[in-house]
Design an enzyme around this catalytic site. Structure first.
Site, PDB file in Angstrom:
ATOM      1  CG  HIS A 264      -1.825   1.181   1.338  1.00  0.00           C
ATOM      2  ND1 HIS A 264      -3.150   1.139   0.969  1.00  0.00           N
ATOM      3  CD2 HIS A 264      -1.600   2.452   1.761  1.00  0.00           C
ATOM      4  CE1 HIS A 264      -3.696   2.323   1.163  1.00  0.00           C
ATOM      5  NE2 HIS A 264      -2.782   3.145   1.659  1.00  0.00           N
ATOM      6  CD  GLU A 265       1.455   3.631   3.736  1.00  0.00           C
ATOM      7  OE1 GLU A 265       1.671   4.719   3.154  1.00  0.00           O
ATOM      8  OE2 GLU A 265       0.400   3.395   4.358  1.00  0.00           O
ATOM      9  CG  HIS A 268       0.266   6.174  -0.676  1.00  0.00           C
ATOM     10  ND1 HIS A 268      -0.741   6.890  -1.266  1.00  0.00           N
ATOM     11  CD2 HIS A 268      -0.305   5.529   0.381  1.00  0.00           C
ATOM     12  CE1 HIS A 268      -1.880   6.687  -0.588  1.00  0.00           C
ATOM     13  NE2 HIS A 268      -1.644   5.852   0.410  1.00  0.00           N
ATOM     14  CD  GLU A 294      -5.566   5.977   0.601  1.00  0.00           C
ATOM     15  OE1 GLU A 294      -5.905   4.796   0.681  1.00  0.00           O
ATOM     16  OE2 GLU A 294      -4.536   6.432   1.129  1.00  0.00           O
TER      17      GLU A 294
HETATM   18 ZN    ZN Z   1      -3.034   5.248   1.856  1.00  0.00          ZN
END
Ligand code: ZN
Length: 499
Positions: A264-265, A268, A294
């Site tokens: 997830h990170e 980003h 997101e």
């Molecule tokens: Zn996030």
């Protein structure tokens, strides 16, 4: 060009201050000793004021007004025009709010976080309600000052976080989500239990760290221009495109938690690492919105990262790293386990399917608050009613109910929908991407570079010089469309649990 050169000196100072602030914040969250945080916070406060003064100086205001004129605009390139437009929009908004009111509000929100944290710990909404009432009153007034003719209060608040997104799009979006997700969830629950045979064992943190690094690398996070550390809650930040940082948090008995945080990170981070050289370190040198950001983290974490194709080339590595723990676990068991939807009370722990329901509750409540259909005192009751209705659960106390999120204590109303939009945009991007490349085949071969290159070409490189709507239209030929999300969820969950 004269005017833009003058603006540039201000932009450079702002970028320098921002870099210092980001760095200090990163340090406080990761390595700084607890005992020193208070003294450092004072310096952070001073630097933040210096940043703000640089931004709102009368000279910058005059420059932006001059640069907004058509003859000056012609002399600028796309990136410069976007910088002027973005800064002017923020300026114009701030100017509509009386400075003494904004000052009083800033003082209120400087301490409201601590009050919220105490109320949450004591599970007592009444401790936080008087502060929240003041914050809500300010937010309503600010929305009234800044909203355009015919625009609702809540739409004015939404516009701060996701330009162009309105309740007229979100109402039908959440309606179709509700109609699709609630019955789908019931059917999956009735289909019987799903095992998670890897649980109840120990996974050494050192091994987890190595695997998380490999996963971030696998999706394309560049550790030559990025770094990972640990903090209480995972997050991503950046000094500029060539210094992007994310954190993780490890649990000895839940190895999947850190793995999916890393993906997830990492998602980003990939966004930030691929912004154009000419835009980084400017006011448009970061991801365009929270929703689009997101969409990328969730695209990697959920859409790609929870698929069997994604894990096919990685599974042998995982089994080698944990030979005893995973000896009897098959890849297909793992995939069914990590996707299993389970209604819960806490948003941040929610799975992909139930997550948008958590957001829907917050969205409905925020709208009611801003349109005076509910009082702050009624919040816990309304919260619990909706959780029972949509998730079938009633919080035993306000700590795991209405007090669970930090956002409202910081005056962030209109922010939550971005999370759900992110998931939906990720599904829309997948549908389009599948018309360009064989996503499944790329995942199985372990080569994710072509996917990253396409996303860079259509999204990342533009930073915030284009908004979400412009990016989506430029890429897929249409604006935001919830249909893709519903199709994606239905197809995915039926295949996993109902066939
Ligand atoms: Zn996030």
């Amino acid at each position: 060009m004269e005017n833009y050169k003058k603006l540039q000196t201000h932009l450079d100072k702002m970028a320098a201050l921002e870099t210092a602030l980001t760095m200090m914040n990163w340090d406080v969250e990761t390595l700084a000793p607890r005992g020193g945080v208070e003294r450092t916070a004072k310096m952070v406060g001073l630097l933040s004021s210096a940043y703000y003064e640089e931004l709102v100086s009368p000279e910058v205001k005059a420059l932006l007004n001059a640069l907004a004129q058509p003859e000056e605009q012609k002399k600028l390139d796309d990136g410069q025009r976007a910088i002027v437009r973005t800064m002017k929009k923020d300026f114009d908004r701030m100017e509509k709010i009386p400075p003494e009111e904004y000052q009083a509000y800033s003082e209120l929100t400087a301490t409201s976080g601590t009050i919220w944290a105490e109320a949450r710990e004591k599970k007592d909404f009444a401790l936080f309600a008087p502060t929240l009432k003041k914050i809500v009153a300010y937010q309503k007034r600010f929305a009234d000052y800044t909203r355009k003719q015919g625009q609702s209060r809540y739409d004015a608040l939404l516009d701060q976080y996701e330009e162009g997104i309105t309740t007229s799009q979100l109402d039908p979006f959440f309606a179709v989500v509700r109609e699709a997700v609630v019955p789908l969830l019931k059917r999956i629950q009735q289909a019987g239990p799903v095992e998670k045979p890897w649980l109840g064992k120990k996974y050494p943190i050192e091994t987890q760290r190595e695997i998380c690094r490999k996963l971030a690398e696998h999706i394309g996070f560049d550790f030559h221009r990025g770094v990972a550390a640990e903090s209480a809650h995972p997050f991503t930040t950046e000094l500029h495109k060539d210094d992007v940082r994310f954190t993780n948090h490890y649990f000895e008995q839940q190895p999947e938690s850190a793995m999916f945080s890393a993906i997830h990170e990492g998602g980003h981070g990939i966004y930030e690492q691929n912004i154009a050289d000419g835009l980084t370190q400017t006011p448009v040198g970061h991801g365009t919105s929270m929703g689009m950001h997101e969409s990328q983290s969730r695209f990697y974490e959920n859409v790609l990262g929870r698929s069997e194709a994604f894990w096919t080339p990685l599974w042998p590595m995982l089994q080698q790293a944990y030979p005893q723990q995973l000896e009897e676990v098959t890849l297909s068991q793992f995939i069914r386990g990590i996707n299993l939807p389970e209604p819960s009370l806490i948003r941040t722990e929610a799975d992909e399917l139930t997550y948008p329901l958590h957001i829907m509750v917050r969205y409905e409540i925020e709208k009611m608050l801003m349109e005076d259909q509910i009082t702050v005192e009624q919040l816990p009751q309304e919260w619990n009613r909706q959780y029972q209705e949509y998730l079938g659960l009633t919080p035993p106390d306000d700590g795991v109910g209405v007090l669970q999120d930090v956002h409202w204590s910081g005056g962030m109303f209109g922010y939550f929908p971005s999370y759900a939009l992110g998931s939906a945009i990720a599904a829309q991007i997948l549908a389009w991407l599948k018309t360009k490349v064989d996503v499944d085949q790329l995942l199985r071969s372990g080569d994710l570079a072509p996917i990253r290159e396409i996303l860079t070409e259509h999204i990342y490189r533009y930073g915030a010089s284009r908004n979400t709507d412009q990016l989506l239209r430029g890429m897929t030929g249409e604006g935001f469309n919830a249909k893709y999300f519903i199709d994606y969820l239905t197809e995915k969950y039926e295949a996993l649990y109902l066939q």
